[in-house]
Design a protein around this motif. Structure first.
Motif, PDB file in Angstrom:
ATOM      1  N   SER B  44       0.832  -1.206   0.000  1.00 16.09           N
ATOM      2  CA  SER B  44       0.000   0.000   0.000  1.00 16.09           C
ATOM      3  C   SER B  44       0.863   1.250   0.000  1.00 16.09           C
ATOM      4  CB  SER B  44      -0.912   0.014   1.221  1.00 16.09           C
ATOM      5  OG  SER B  44      -1.726  -1.122   1.217  1.00 16.09           O
ATOM      6  N   GLU B  82      -7.425   0.910  -0.287  1.00 14.57           N
ATOM      7  CA  GLU B  82      -7.548  -0.315   0.484  1.00 14.57           C
ATOM      8  C   GLU B  82      -8.794  -0.307   1.378  1.00 14.57           C
ATOM      9  OE1 GLU B  82      -4.133  -0.596   3.045  1.00 14.57           O
ATOM     10  OE2 GLU B  82      -4.083  -2.763   2.811  1.00 14.57           O
ATOM     11  N   ASP B 158      -6.043  -1.432  -4.774  1.00 13.64           N
ATOM     12  CA  ASP B 158      -5.421  -1.971  -3.571  1.00 13.64           C
ATOM     13  C   ASP B 158      -6.391  -2.987  -2.965  1.00 13.64           C
ATOM     14  OD1 ASP B 158      -3.775  -2.461  -1.458  1.00 13.64           O
ATOM     15  OD2 ASP B 158      -3.469  -0.364  -0.923  1.00 13.64           O
ATOM     16  N   GLU B 159      -6.137  -4.221  -3.187  1.00 14.93           N
ATOM     17  CA  GLU B 159      -6.993  -5.312  -2.730  1.00 14.93           C
ATOM     18  C   GLU B 159      -8.460  -5.079  -3.084  1.00 14.93           C
ATOM     19  OE1 GLU B 159      -5.737  -7.108   0.625  1.00 14.93           O
ATOM     20  OE2 GLU B 159      -3.755  -6.234   0.538  1.00 14.93           O
TER      21      GLU B 159
HETATM   22 MG   LIG Z   1      -2.000  -2.781   2.137  1.00 15.78          MG
END
Ligand SMILES: [Mg+2]
Ligand SMILES: Nc1ncnc2c1ncn2[C@@H]1O[C@H](COP(=O)(O)OP(=O)(O)OP(=O)(O)O)[C@@H](O)[C@H]1O
Lengths: 277, 305
Positions: B44, B82, B158-159
């Motif tokens: 991240s 995220e 991010d994810e």
């Molecule tokens: Mg992360």
């Protein structure tokens, strides 16, 4: 920037703070209106122009003083987390990664909240002025300039609170800003006492606090504008007490307040421009 | 080749603590790039630097041909954070319109694009509902919709599927593959290796802030071949002979697991067993899965400090 301003303004309208301040405003203005109404009535029944000439302006300054209080609280509450809370929740992450400059984000927040607060304050002022005018027949000088200054009060607080919101976490910022505001209020009273008893030390203390936080001196300036003592033999009497203004803040104080707003907004933009989120 | 992302020794330190260190990446346009690593590795941190949330301590980066910090180029960059938190007092539609304005879209283009992305992420019909009332997966979808608004050339995720159900994940995979087919570049942070494996062209592994391995998924796979053999009559001499060919060897009774560099080593192994007097009962070539690769390259949880 306009987009940010728009959303901030809408957010201001949307927040609970808004609802609470509206309710507070209505309660306050209701009580105030009732008080002024009965005062006016009793003077109508037992006319006493001398006393009325002292009491009416006191009523007015009392209204403006506490009105300023409420407006200032709203300013601090609505700005205290304007940026820090967005950082803390993470809302900001999808916003400032857009094609928007960081300083435009800060300016958008400032303008959105500033507009919102200035409108709120202006409305407040107009209602108070109307109550006084209708119930007591007092004619106010310099109304429009006073209105401008009254609307400037929350903007001064907004500027420094917004800066605090960039460099401090929300809670810490809230504590600091309320302390600053308290300092200004107490400083203003101290200065007033200083003039009353002719103590230069207290006067100077008041001047220093009004430089640190010029909100209170704006209020004193408003009172002077509305009740110009030079053409009124009772002027000195009107300006006594904690809500009066024995020494008129100069026009420099107003300019100082304006530059204060610009400096702190600038600092907020500058600090935010290099902040890791 | 035209690069969507290039970084040169990009480093971020949080005080004395390293977020990520000397990251050098090259992601060509049109790829889905998987950025993999254990928790706290610095994934991240890198993405936040690239999208402009964090300022690098040192190093530089170029996105779509522009230096980091360029504002204009962001009109073509999408980002899904995220934690995907949004102004939840807005309705889905209002939220997307707000983000579209931030991307400087206006008028009919805005309306049309908002409808398109709502449809794309499967939230059509839910746009009049406040985001507050959305489920976690719906919020992530609306976040993805925000990132897709400008029809981005470069998309940072991010994810993106951390809150989605299996069908949602499949939907997202399909969206990503469609976008890629349009020549867009996708930078994907993820733990979900089986997903990454399905769609990524290239990957990089990061650990404790440093990139430890990167390349095309194919190359990484072929760089390491696992062969499993069942051998009767295993002697120390034979074992030693096998070990000389192998990058690593594991023996469990008659089961031998060997890693070799190239395909040509496989028949050589068979020949060694035969000439060494062993009996080869079984021989399998295993495809190295990304998960194994991940565990191996990132050290399987053991810490090196
Ligand atoms: Mg992360
Ligand atoms: N604001 C911060 N201040 C100090 N250290 C931080 C900060 N943000 C991250 N770190 C540290 O930097 C390192 C990398 O964090 P990062 O969030 O990039 O990891 P990640 O790879 O995204 O992990 P995850 O898979 O859990 O999302 C971690 O060791 C973390 O503790």
């Amino acid at each position: 920037m306009l987009t940010m301003m728009g959303i901030t303004f809408r957010e201001g309208l949307n927040r609970k703070v808004m609802l609470i301040s509206l309710v507070l405003a209505v309660i306050f203005l209701g009580l105030y209106g009732t008080g002024v109404h009965y005062a006016g009535q009793s003077f109508n029944e037992h006319p006493n122009p001398m006393l009325a000439a002292v009491v009416y302006p006191q009523l007015l300054s009392f209204g403006l003083y506490f009105g300023g209080f409420i407006v200032s609280f709203l300013a601090i509450f609505s700005a205290v987390g304007a940026i820090s809370a967005e950082i803390e929740t993470g809302i900001i992450q999808a916003v400032i990664t857009k094609p928007i400059r960081r300083r435009d984000y800060v300016l958008g927040k400032f303008l959105g909240l500033g507009l919102f607060l200035a409108l709120y304050a202006a409305l407040f002022f107009i209602v108070i002025a109307m109550i006084i005018n209708i119930k007591t027949g007092l004619v106010l000088d310099g109304q429009w300039r006073a209105l401008g200054l009254f609307a400037l009060q929350p903007v001064v607080l907004l500027a420094i609170t917004l800066f605090g919101s960039v460099v401090l976490p929300t809670i810490a910022n809230g504590v600091v800003m309320f302390m600053l505001y308290a300092v200004a209020v107490i400083g203003g009273m101290v200065e007033q006492i200083g003039w009353l008893i002719g103590n230069t030390g207290l006067q100077q203390a008041g001047i220093v606090t009004s430089l640190v936080m010029p909100v209170d001196s704006l209020y004193r300036k408003i009172v002077h504008l509305l009740m110009n003592p030079t053409n009124n033999p009772l002027g000195a009497l009107q300006q006594m007490g904690p809500f009066g203004s024995m020494a008129e803040p100069s026009v420099w104080m107003v300019l100082y307040a304006l530059s204060y707003v610009m400096i702190f907004t600038g600092l907020a933009a500058y600090a935010f421009g290099r902040k890791d989120i | 080749m035209d690069m969507a992302i290039e970084t040169f020794n990009l480093t971020k330190k949080y005080g004395a603590k390293v977020g990520c260190a000397e990251i050098c990446l090259r992601v060509p346009r049109g790829q889905i790039f998987g950025f993999l690593g254990p928790n706290g590795a610095g994934k991240s941190t890198l993405v936040k630097m690239l999208v402009g949330l964090l300022f690098p301590t040192s190093g530089k980066a170029i996105l779509l041909g522009r230096a980091l910090g360029d504002i204009e180029v962001r009109k073509k960059i999408g980002f899904l954070p995220e934690n995907f938190r949004y102004h939840d007092w807005l309705t889905g539609q209002q939220l997307l319109e707000f983000h579209a304005s931030l991307y400087k879209l206006g008028g009919t283009a805005k309306k049309r694009r908002v409808d398109e992305v709502l449809d794309l992420v499967g939230l059509a019909g839910k746009e009049k509902q406040k985001v507050q009332t959305y489920s976690k997966g719906m919020r992530q979808r609306v976040g993805l919709a925000c990132a897709l608004l400008p029809d981005p050339d470069l998309l940072f995720l991010d994810e993106p599927t951390s809150a989605l159900d299996p069908i949602g994940r499949k939907d997202v995979r399909e969206i990503l593959v469609t976008i890629k087919a349009l020549g867009k570049t996708i930078f994907l942070n993820s733990h979900l290796l089986s997903e990454v494996e399905m769609i990524c062209d290239a990957v990089a592994f990061i650990r404790q802030g440093k990139i430890i391995r990167q390349g095309l998924l194919e190359d990484l796979r072929t760089g390491d071949i696992q062969v499993e053999m069942k051998i009767g009559g295993l002697t120390p001499a034979l074992t030693a002979a096998l070990a000389s060919l192998a990058r690593s060897i594991e023996i469990e009774d008659d089961l031998v697991r060997i890693r070799v560099k190239q395909d040509e080593d496989i028949p050589r192994l068979a020949a060694l067993v035969v000439t060494g007097g062993g009996f080869l009962f079984e021989m399998n070539r295993k495809r190295s899965t990304l998960e194994e690769m991940f565990i191996r390259t990132t050290g399987g949880g053991e810490e090196i400090c």
